[in-house]
Design a protein around this motif. Structure first.
Motif, PDB file in Angstrom:
ATOM      1  N   MET C  23     -15.201  59.127  85.590  1.00 25.44           N
ATOM      2  CA  MET C  23     -14.245  58.124  86.453  1.00 25.44           C
ATOM      3  C   MET C  23     -14.850  58.033  87.815  1.00 25.44           C
ATOM      4  O   MET C  23     -15.173  59.120  88.618  1.00 25.44           O
ATOM      5  N   PRO C  24     -14.864  56.704  88.524  1.00 25.78           N
ATOM      6  CA  PRO C  24     -15.422  56.650  89.945  1.00 25.78           C
ATOM      7  C   PRO C  24     -14.209  56.982  90.811  1.00 25.78           C
ATOM      8  O   PRO C  24     -12.960  57.308  90.156  1.00 25.78           O
ATOM      9  N   GLY C  25     -14.357  57.131  91.880  1.00 30.52           N
ATOM     10  CA  GLY C  25     -13.262  57.697  92.994  1.00 30.52           C
ATOM     11  C   GLY C  25     -12.021  56.966  92.961  1.00 30.52           C
ATOM     12  O   GLY C  25     -10.814  57.894  92.565  1.00 30.52           O
ATOM     13  N   TRP C  26     -11.894  55.519  93.040  1.00 34.21           N
ATOM     14  CA  TRP C  26     -10.684  54.537  93.070  1.00 34.21           C
ATOM     15  C   TRP C  26     -10.115  55.036  91.735  1.00 34.21           C
ATOM     16  O   TRP C  26      -8.884  55.222  91.944  1.00 34.21           O
ATOM     17  N   LEU C  27     -10.697  55.218  90.596  1.00 30.25           N
ATOM     18  CA  LEU C  27      -9.855  55.295  89.366  1.00 30.25           C
ATOM     19  C   LEU C  27      -9.236  56.480  89.154  1.00 30.25           C
ATOM     20  O   LEU C  27      -8.345  56.651  88.786  1.00 30.25           O
ATOM     21  N   LEU C  28     -10.018  57.704  89.778  1.00 29.55           N
ATOM     22  CA  LEU C  28      -9.376  58.758  89.695  1.00 29.55           C
ATOM     23  C   LEU C  28      -8.013  59.001  90.345  1.00 29.55           C
ATOM     24  O   LEU C  28      -6.976  59.418  89.986  1.00 29.55           O
ATOM     25  N   VAL C  29      -8.121  58.240  91.690  1.00 35.39           N
ATOM     26  CA  VAL C  29      -6.953  58.352  92.479  1.00 35.39           C
ATOM     27  C   VAL C  29      -5.734  57.421  91.696  1.00 35.39           C
ATOM     28  O   VAL C  29      -4.615  57.974  91.597  1.00 35.39           O
TER      29      VAL C  29
END
Lengths: 298, 252, 311, 435
Positions: C23-29
């Motif tokens: 998962m990319p960063g924004w989706l992790l957050v």
């Protein structure tokens, strides 16, 4: 000594304004058991309607007492249209649902109406200061007060008396009180509860809009003014006792005086004085100062 | 029986709801092992008296003693903790639960002293026996909101019995039940009671049932104690006959 | 001890853990925030089963965030697990204290009083200059068992911790719902007087479950605080509480799964609405909530864990 | 809705999100503008959004006056702006910021109306290596509590306002002895009052504070506060109320003549100047976060900017408009310099090197990136008294004093709060000009 007088006058002015804004909320809860979280939006739309009407009229006319008539007219029009629309479109389908679900539905209405107002009036504030300076000023305890605020106090007292007179001295008032105490029994006695609900909600909307219309000259009418007054009107209504009109009057005065005292004596407390008073009152009077009689369950 | 220790004592109980006075100073004593019938017209204060001695209502004046100890105004939970249980004139059930769930929950709460509530619900324990004893097996897994009134009454009383009470208070156990079912219902209830030696106070309008089961009768009228004594004495009392039983001549 | 539902929960957790590296960063957050709000919704589930809807749950969410922040700044605690424990205990204790008063209330009064307390905390935080008042303050990146974390890997580890914690807490709540005490909540909602006549004090259960829901919200607040790296009084504003109640309503009778699923749906609706109509995202949220309440006749009354209509 | 369908709906929604931002526009320079589109702060930031659109169009068309005339775009690339609502709390802003960088291909992020968002987003920008230029948020803490490589701010911070106002009062109103204030009870208000009080203590040690009021932001009802201030009759009243709160306070205060017994100092009055115009009482002392708006020195750039802005929005641009314009001009200067004559699009590292410690022209005058090792701007500022020219029916400013940047900004490396408290050491106030 003058500080006490100042607290009393400021408290009375703020209390009267709070009563005007909150009475519609407690009326609607009393009759329909609906805690209308979107009450703030009705207040805001009343303010916007008045600001637009005043702006339109005074663009081509000198400032005159006509302003007061325009404010009342704009408020009643906004309250009628919106009250009917919300009652028929949404609240009618929620009949018989538990109190908290209905409150959440009105929370959804708050979110919707906030953006609808943004669509109609945009982000820049509307000002309608024309009537604010109309009535000059008067001096109390060496301080100058703007008479417009006493006009609002007078209006609040008038509205309070009007509601009291309707509730206790007229046929519709007695029918309203019957529905307040027992909806099923009132229906059994042939009262058209449906009509009473619609009339009450529209009346509540008009009262909120009236509060907004008479606040419009004091503040720039901008997005978000509805959300600001919601929590403080809850405090007033809960302190007074949900559904009780005299309770709202006493609650408004208590909150008004508490806030004025905080401002004059310990300003940093102003932020949470209202909620502290609310929590305090509820500790000793769990259902507010004028609770409605509880029905025996077993 | 007369010299048994006083289990429940009411001393000068008064209850005023604003201008209306429901109880005007009632004193009565119920001793261990007795079966006391409480009779009186509607509005005589029977249910108010029951609510008060079970801790739901705090009296305006007067005291309630349980085994000599003052328990005035303590909530229903403490009274149940001290061996009291009651049923209700209108059965107080949990609409979305089944009959079995009612009794299983009652069993779990009754045994909360011995077994932690954080354990699983009891399976196949006393609840199943009570369902069989009260003939509720057929509707055991039906939501009570769909069950007829008679069986709702049985569930309500069964739940009270699950608490293994020393003092059982029944509020019009047979009201709303067809006359054919009244006899068998009371039969079932008293069989379950007689096994455990429970003291009973029950409100009843049907005098046949009262005569068959009670050892003593309390008669209420307009919030006052009209008569307190053996069935024979109370039912022949002229005042009781005229105002409570509404019969012209006296029953022989 | 493990039932079919628990295995499904563990499986879902494993899937999310596996997806962490993709998962990319924004989706992790986004996903971690959704899971954290799901944890708050679990706490709400307990209270709503007993027929109570707190309009001020954001108070404990905010308290948890501040506890984690102050824990690392003033007490020098940097480990994730210790900070979560500290935040949970702090919020749980606050829940227990507020519970002392709020346990006696029901219905609209319970909602209003919990909102009043949350606004008192909001006002106090707004005023406290040494806590950064309305700007709040930044929370340094935590460490995991001594391992310092920076950049996107820190997000992956925090996301993994969030997933594990969510699965653990969800399993704990579902286990609790299977105990005898777990059944008392719905009984209170259906007929409180009868529960007291069965020898159990309803106020005591509500007090206990209110403190537990406070603890859950505190842990969630701490997770978001460490994830975002910033706390501010806005976490305790009444609109945030409204969002949690929105999730609980969306969950309806879905129990554990409903709460977590609803949290994801809310974050997704929120993200889409933010992209599609930056100025009118609240209209979309409000519309969704209204449709849920109107179209869902179930409402609050049927929050029982299982359908019982076996006539 | 069956439980299973709820999960599939969530998955579909997330997929839609992923797909929407996929297409990265290679040739365009995508600048994300994070700014309040809704809520109470919206009205104060709308001028900034208008100015950003005007500047982007002019940059792409190459119609900017000197010193930016000639080359189109930024570093040879066409500029594309897209706006994002700065609301929903810090957690939402941080996840949206990551979305900007990773999903929506933003090359630069600018704007930021509130200090809370600036503080929350700065570390994330550093982590994701996204060039972030803050236009309006004004807390000095950002570059004093930490140092950044990818984060800049092209406007001076609030310390400058307090220093200039205190020096102005010392020069123009030496008889002031008692001071009162009414500030919104949140970070901006608290910082603004703390700084002004420290500056006044340094500039006029004989003064003392006699009245403090802390209304909740957005309450709008100031009856009691005005009575409390009127009762104490301070010589000077400071307020950093802004937007609608400022207008409400002015309307209610002027009706009760508070301004006749106390001189009012309002650092953020300029933002409400167009909307209120004639309703603002005469003589209120204000500033514009630099020599912006009415204080702007005559220049081709300023005349061009105000003519275009007034043509399109028929009102004068307030200082938020100047701040957004300054950010875009700073970026253009940096991109053009980094691209060099060849005009190939420069890497972010080179743009940062060009922007750090640079000096560029803005409609409000020269701006130097002098603090926070070249990441925080300082600029000259000016203070004056509000006046309304009845004949020309236009707002004016009188008794203006211009303070050079070095006089009212802390020297590099100093902490603002301490600098104000310790009497503003190292301030070079030789260049003060009175108009």
């Amino acid at each position: 000594m003058s500080t006490l007088i100042a607290i009393a006058v400021d408290g009375a002015i703020h209390g009267a304004w709070l009563f005007l804004v909150a009475v519609g909320l407690t009326l609607v809860f009393g009759v329909m058991k609906i805690l209308n979280i979107a009450h703030g939006n009705l207040y805001a739309i009343g303010a916007y309607a008045a600001a637009t009407a005043l702006g339109y009229w005074f663009a081509s006319h000198p400032p005159s007492a006509a302003a007061l008539a325009i404010q009342v007219g704009a408020a009643l029009a906004a309250g009628l249209v919106l009250g009917l629309l919300l009652e028929v479109a949404v609240l009618r389908h929620l009949h018989g649902r538990d109190e908290v679900s209905v409150a959440l539905a009105t929370y959804a209405l708050l979110l919707i109406l906030d953006d609808v107002m943004l669509m109609i009036w945009g982000t820049d504030p509307q000002s309608a200061a024309a009537p604010y300076l109309l009535l000059g000023a008067s001096r109390i305890a060496g301080m100058r007060f703007n008479n417009y605020e006493f006009l609002v106090m007078g209006l609040a007292i008038l509205v309070g008396l009007l509601i009291w007179w309707v509730l206790t001295r007229t046929g519709t008032g007695r029918r309203l009180t019957a529905v307040i105490h027992d909806r099923e029994m009132a229906a059994a006695m042939g009262i058209n509860v449906r009509a009473v609900h619609v009339a009450t909600f529209v009346a509540g909307a008009c009262l909120a809009a009236l509060g907004g219309a008479f606040t419009a000259p004091m503040i720039p009418v901008a997005p978000g003014i509805g959300a600001e007054i919601i929590v403080v009107t809850f405090a007033v209504v809960v302190i007074g006792g949900m559904g009780s009109i005299p309770g709202a009057a006493v609650g408004a005065l208590v909150v008004g005086l508490a806030r004025a005292a905080a401002v004059h004596l310990y300003p940093p407390a102003e932020v949470f004085i209202v909620y502290a008073v609310m929590a305090g009152v509820l500790c000793f009077r769990p259902n507010g100062l004028f609770p409605q009689a509880a029905v025996r369950r077993i | 029986m007369a010299d048994a220790p006083a289990l429940l004592e009411a001393q000068g109980l008064v209850m005023r709801f604003g201008a209306f006075t429901a109880l005007r100073g009632i004193s009565a004593t119920i001793r261990g092992g007795e079966v006391v019938g409480l009779i009186g017209t509607n509005g005589a204060g029977k249910t108010t008296f029951l609510n008060m001695v079970t801790g739901y209502l705090r009296p305006t004046e007067g005291r309630v003693l349980l085994e000599g100890r003052d328990v005035t105004g303590t909530g229903p939970r403490e009274m149940v903790g001290r061996g009291l249980a009651r049923s209700f004139q209108v059965p107080q059930l949990f609409p979305e639960m089944t009959a079995r769930e009612h009794l299983v929950l009652a069993e779990a709460l009754a045994d909360q002293g011995q077994r932690s509530l954080l354990g699983p619900l009891p399976e196949g324990g006393r609840a199943e026996a009570m369902l069989a004893r009260f003939g509720l097996a057929a509707i055991a897994d039906t939501a009570v909101s769909l069950v007829p009134q008679g069986q709702r009454k049985l569930i309500d009383i069964a739940m009270a019995l699950m608490l293994r009470p020393r003092l059982l208070l029944l509020d019009e156990p047979t009201s709303g039940v067809s006359s054919a079912e009244k006899g068998p219902l009371m039969q079932t209830v008293f069989e379950a009671i007689r096994a455990g030696g429970v003291t009973v106070l029950f409100v009843e309008h049907d005098m046949e049932i009262v005569e068959r089961y009670v050892t003593r009768i309390l008669a209420f009228r307009d919030g006052e104690l009209l008569a307190d004594g053996t069935p024979e004495a109370v039912l022949r009392d002229r005042e009781v006959a005229r105002s409570v039983l509404r019969r012209k001549e006296v029953a022989t | 001890m493990f039932r079919r539902a628990d295995l499904r929960l563990a499986a879902a957790g494993a899937v999310l853990l596996a997806a962490t590296s993709l998962m990319p960063g924004w989706l992790l957050v986004l996903a971690a925030t959704a899971l954290a709000k799901g944890i708050v919704a679990l706490g709400l589930l307990l209270l709503m089963r007993a027929g109570l809807v707190p309009f001020g749950q954001a108070m404990f969410y905010c308290l948890g965030g501040y506890a984690a922040g102050l824990g690392s700044l003033w007490l020098g605690i940097r480990d994730v697990l210790l900070l979560l424990l500290l935040a949970g205990l702090a919020a749980g204790a606050a829940g227990w204290v507020v519970g002392l008063l709020i346990r006696r209330y029901r219905g609209i009064f319970f909602a209003m009083l919990s909102m009043a307390f949350s606004m008192i905390l909001y006002g106090v935080l707004l005023k406290s200059q040494d806590l950064g008042s309305s700007d709040g303050f930044s929370v340094p990146r935590p460490t995991l068992l001594g391992l310092t974390m920076t950049g996107t890997p820190a997000l992956r580890i925090l996301f993994a911790v969030t997933v594990l914690l969510t699965v653990l807490l969800a399993w704990g709540v579902s286990a609790y719902l299977r105990t005898a005490m777990g059944q008392i909540g719905p009984a209170i909602r259906q007929n409180e007087v009868r529960v007291s006549y069965l020898g159990y004090e309803p106020d005591r259960l509500i007090h206990r479950e209110y403190a537990a829901s406070g603890l859950l919200a505190g842990v969630a607040g701490a997770l978001v605080a460490m994830l975002v790296g910033q706390v501010d009084p806005g976490m305790g504003f009444w609109m945030t509480s409204g969002e949690f109640v929105f999730i609980a309503i969306l969950a309806g009778t879905g129990g554990i799964w409903g709460s977590l699923g609803a949290a994801f749906i809310l974050e997704a609706v929120h993200a889409i609405a933010f992209d599609v109509a930056p100025t009118y995202w609240r209209l979309i949220l409000g519309g969704t909530l209204l449709v849920m309440i109107l179209r869902f006749p179930a409402g609050l009354s049927s929050l029982a864990p299982r359908r019982v209509r076996r006539a | 809705m069956r439980r299973l369908s709820k999960i599939t709906l969530a998955a579909a929604a997330l997929a839609a999100c992923l797909q929407a931002g996929g297409a990265l526009a290679q040739e365009k320079l995508r600048i994300a503008v994070v700014t309040p589109l809704t809520g109470p702060l919206a009205s104060v930031n709308v001028p900034g959004q208008n100015a950003a659109r005007i500047l982007a169009e002019a940059i792409n068309a190459g119609t900017l006056p000197a010193p930016y005339s000639g080359r189109r775009g930024m570093g040879g690339a066409e500029v594309e702006l897209f706006f994002l609502d700065e609301n929903g709390g810090n957690a939402k802003q941080v996840s949206e910021f990551r979305g900007l960088a990773e999903r929506r291909g933003a090359d630069v992020v600018m704007g930021f109306g509130s200090a809370a968002t600036c503080l929350a987003v700065a570390p994330v920008a550093e982590e994701l290596k996204v060039l972030t230029v803050m236009s309006t948020c004004a807390t000095p803490r950002i570059f004093e509590d930490a140092s950044y490589e990818y984060v800049f701010r092209t406007t001076a911070h609030t310390t400058m306002d307090s220093a200039a106002l205190a020096l102005y009062v010392r020069q123009r109103l030496p008889e002031v002895r008692t001071v009162g204030h009414i500030n919104p009870n949140f970070a901006l208000g608290q910082d603004s009052w703390r700084d002004f009080a420290a500056a006044m203590k340094s500039a006029m040690p004989a003064t003392r504070v006699v009245a403090e009021q802390w209304p909740t932001m957005g309450s709008g009802q100031y009856t009691a506060e005005i009575s409390a201030l009127a009762a104490r009759r301070p010589d000077l009243i400071h307020t950093s109320l802004t937007g609608t709160d400022m207008e409400a306070f002015m309307t209610q205060m002027s009706a009760r003549g508070l301004q006749e017994q106390s001189r009012i100092v309002a650092p953020l009055l300029e933002l409400a100047i167009n909307r209120m115009g004639r309703q603002i009482p005469e003589g209120i002392i204000f500033t514009a976060r630099g020599t912006n708006g009415l204080f702007a020195p005559p220049s081709a750039l300023n005349t061009w900017f105000t003519d275009i802005y007034r043509g399109r929005h028929n009102e004068m641009p307030v200082f938020t408009a100047y701040q957004y314009a300054a950010t875009l001009l700073a970026l253009k200067a940096a991109y053009d310099k980094a691209a060099g004559p060849a005009g190939a699009r420069p890497a972010t590292r080179d743009v940062i090197a060009a922007l750090r410690s640079s000096t560029f022209e803005a409609p409000g005058g020269t701006i130097r990136m002098a603090l926070g090792n070249g990441h925080q701007a300082i600029q000259d500022t000016a203070v004056g008294e509000f006046g309304f020219d009845r004949r020309a029916n236009v707002t004016t400013v009188r008794n203006v004093t211009v303070f050079p940047a070095a006089c009212v900004n802390p020297p590099a490396g100093a902490r603002s709060e301490a600098w104000l408290r310790d009497g503003m050491p190292g301030a070079d106030c030789s260049g003060i000009v009175n108009r």
